[in-house]
Design a protein around this motif. Structure first.
Motif, PDB file in Angstrom:
ATOM      1  N   ALA A 136      37.496  84.512  67.126  1.00 15.73           N
ATOM      2  CA  ALA A 136      37.161  85.137  68.601  1.00 15.73           C
ATOM      3  C   ALA A 136      37.612  86.452  68.836  1.00 15.73           C
ATOM      4  O   ALA A 136      37.457  87.268  69.651  1.00 15.73           O
ATOM      5  CB  ALA A 136      38.171  84.351  69.549  1.00 15.73           C
ATOM      6  N   GLN A 137      37.836  87.309  67.655  1.00 10.80           N
ATOM      7  CA  GLN A 137      38.045  88.685  67.672  1.00 10.80           C
ATOM      8  C   GLN A 137      39.256  89.032  68.582  1.00 10.80           C
ATOM      9  O   GLN A 137      39.158  89.840  69.615  1.00 10.80           O
ATOM     10  CB  GLN A 137      37.169  89.572  68.073  1.00 10.80           C
TER      11      GLN A 137
ATOM     12  N   VAL B 262      43.241  83.150  74.999  1.00  6.67           N
ATOM     13  CA  VAL B 262      42.278  82.039  75.327  1.00  6.67           C
ATOM     14  C   VAL B 262      41.134  82.063  74.481  1.00  6.67           C
ATOM     15  O   VAL B 262      40.177  83.011  74.179  1.00  6.67           O
ATOM     16  CB  VAL B 262      41.900  82.258  76.753  1.00  6.67           C
ATOM     17  N   ALA B 263      41.114  80.965  73.581  1.00  4.33           N
ATOM     18  CA  ALA B 263      39.853  81.078  72.420  1.00  4.33           C
ATOM     19  C   ALA B 263      39.524  79.539  72.238  1.00  4.33           C
ATOM     20  O   ALA B 263      40.291  78.528  72.384  1.00  4.33           O
ATOM     21  CB  ALA B 263      40.565  81.727  71.208  1.00  4.33           C
ATOM     22  N   VAL B 264      38.301  79.347  72.032  1.00  8.18           N
ATOM     23  CA  VAL B 264      37.725  78.165  71.654  1.00  8.18           C
ATOM     24  C   VAL B 264      36.856  78.332  70.388  1.00  8.18           C
ATOM     25  O   VAL B 264      36.134  79.326  70.061  1.00  8.18           O
ATOM     26  CB  VAL B 264      36.835  77.630  72.733  1.00  8.18           C
TER      27      VAL B 264
ATOM     28  N   ALA C  55      35.184  88.754  77.903  1.00  6.87           N
ATOM     29  CA  ALA C  55      35.273  87.678  78.989  1.00  6.87           C
ATOM     30  C   ALA C  55      35.280  88.128  80.246  1.00  6.87           C
ATOM     31  O   ALA C  55      35.796  87.080  81.064  1.00  6.87           O
ATOM     32  CB  ALA C  55      36.271  86.527  78.593  1.00  6.87           C
ATOM     33  N   VAL C  56      34.756  89.159  80.483  1.00  6.89           N
ATOM     34  CA  VAL C  56      35.073  89.614  82.134  1.00  6.89           C
ATOM     35  C   VAL C  56      34.393  88.632  82.977  1.00  6.89           C
ATOM     36  O   VAL C  56      34.631  88.525  84.058  1.00  6.89           O
ATOM     37  CB  VAL C  56      34.358  91.128  82.114  1.00  6.89           C
TER      38      VAL C  56
ATOM     39  N   ALA D 215      39.836  98.127  77.612  1.00  2.00           N
ATOM     40  CA  ALA D 215      39.717  96.709  77.918  1.00  2.00           C
ATOM     41  C   ALA D 215      39.897  96.413  79.365  1.00  2.00           C
ATOM     42  O   ALA D 215      40.757  97.357  80.143  1.00  2.00           O
ATOM     43  CB  ALA D 215      40.930  95.818  77.351  1.00  2.00           C
ATOM     44  N   GLU D 216      39.427  95.454  80.046  1.00  2.00           N
ATOM     45  CA  GLU D 216      39.275  95.249  81.486  1.00  2.00           C
ATOM     46  C   GLU D 216      40.545  94.692  81.726  1.00  2.00           C
ATOM     47  O   GLU D 216      41.058  93.738  80.968  1.00  2.00           O
ATOM     48  CB  GLU D 216      38.263  94.524  81.967  1.00  2.00           C
TER      49      GLU D 216
END
Length: 134
Positions: A8-9, A49-51, A87-88, A122-123
Motif C-alpha cells: 500500500a506504499q 489503514v491498508a487493505v 487517500a484524500v 502529504a495532506e
C-alpha cells in the motif's frame, strides 16, 4: 503486515510502538487489512489503514476505519489526525477534513509520521470526535 503496508506504499516506521492500538483483519493466517492509532492524550494519529489490493472496494477499509474510530472514542480521544498522499477522497466519508500542519496538536506533531516519515506534501486531515457527541 509489513508486506501489506509495503504493497500500500505506507511506512511501517514507528508502528511497533503502538501495537496495543493496532487492528488487523485476517483471512486464515494471512493479514488482509490493518489500521492503527497512535494515542497522544486526547489526540490521536490514524495511520496504516491498508487493505490487500485484491480485496479493495469490498468495504474492509471502511470497516477497519470505523473500528479504529470506535477504539479512539473508547480511549477518550477528541481529535484524530491523519496524513495521506493517496487517500484524500476516502476519509471525508467519516467526517475528516483538511487542515494545515500548524493546526495539528503538539503531541501528534511529535509522531514519527510527522517528524520524519511523511513528506511535507502529504495532506493533513482531522476529525473532531468531541463535536460528534455534542
Amino acid at each position: 503486515m509489513r508486506d501489506l503496508l509495503r504493497q500500500a506504499q505506507l511506512p511501517p516506521d514507528g508502528l511497533e510502538a503502538h501495537l496495543e492500538t493496532l487492528l488487523v483483519a485476517r483471512a486464515g493466517d494471512e493479514v488482509i487489512g490493518c489500521a492503527a492509532l497512535e494515542l497522544y492524550g486526547e489526540d490521536a494519529l490514524l495511520r496504516s489503514v491498508a487493505v490487500d489490493a485484491s480485496l479493495r472496494g469490498q468495504g474492509l477499509g471502511v470497516d477497519l476505519t470505523e473500528r479504529a474510530l470506535d477504539l479512539a472514542r473508547r480511549c477518550g480521544v477528541r481529535s484524530i489526525y491523519l496524513l495521506t498522499d493517496t487517500a484524500v477522497g476516502f476519509f471525508p466519508r467519516f467526517g475528516f477534513h483538511s487542515v494545515s500542519r500548524s493546526a495539528v496538536a503538539a503531541g501528534v506533531k511529535q509522531s514519527v509520521e510527522f517528524t520524519s516519515v511523511c513528506p511535507e506534501t502529504a495532506e493533513v486531515m482531522v476529525l473532531e470526535l468531541a463535536e460528534e457527541s455534542e
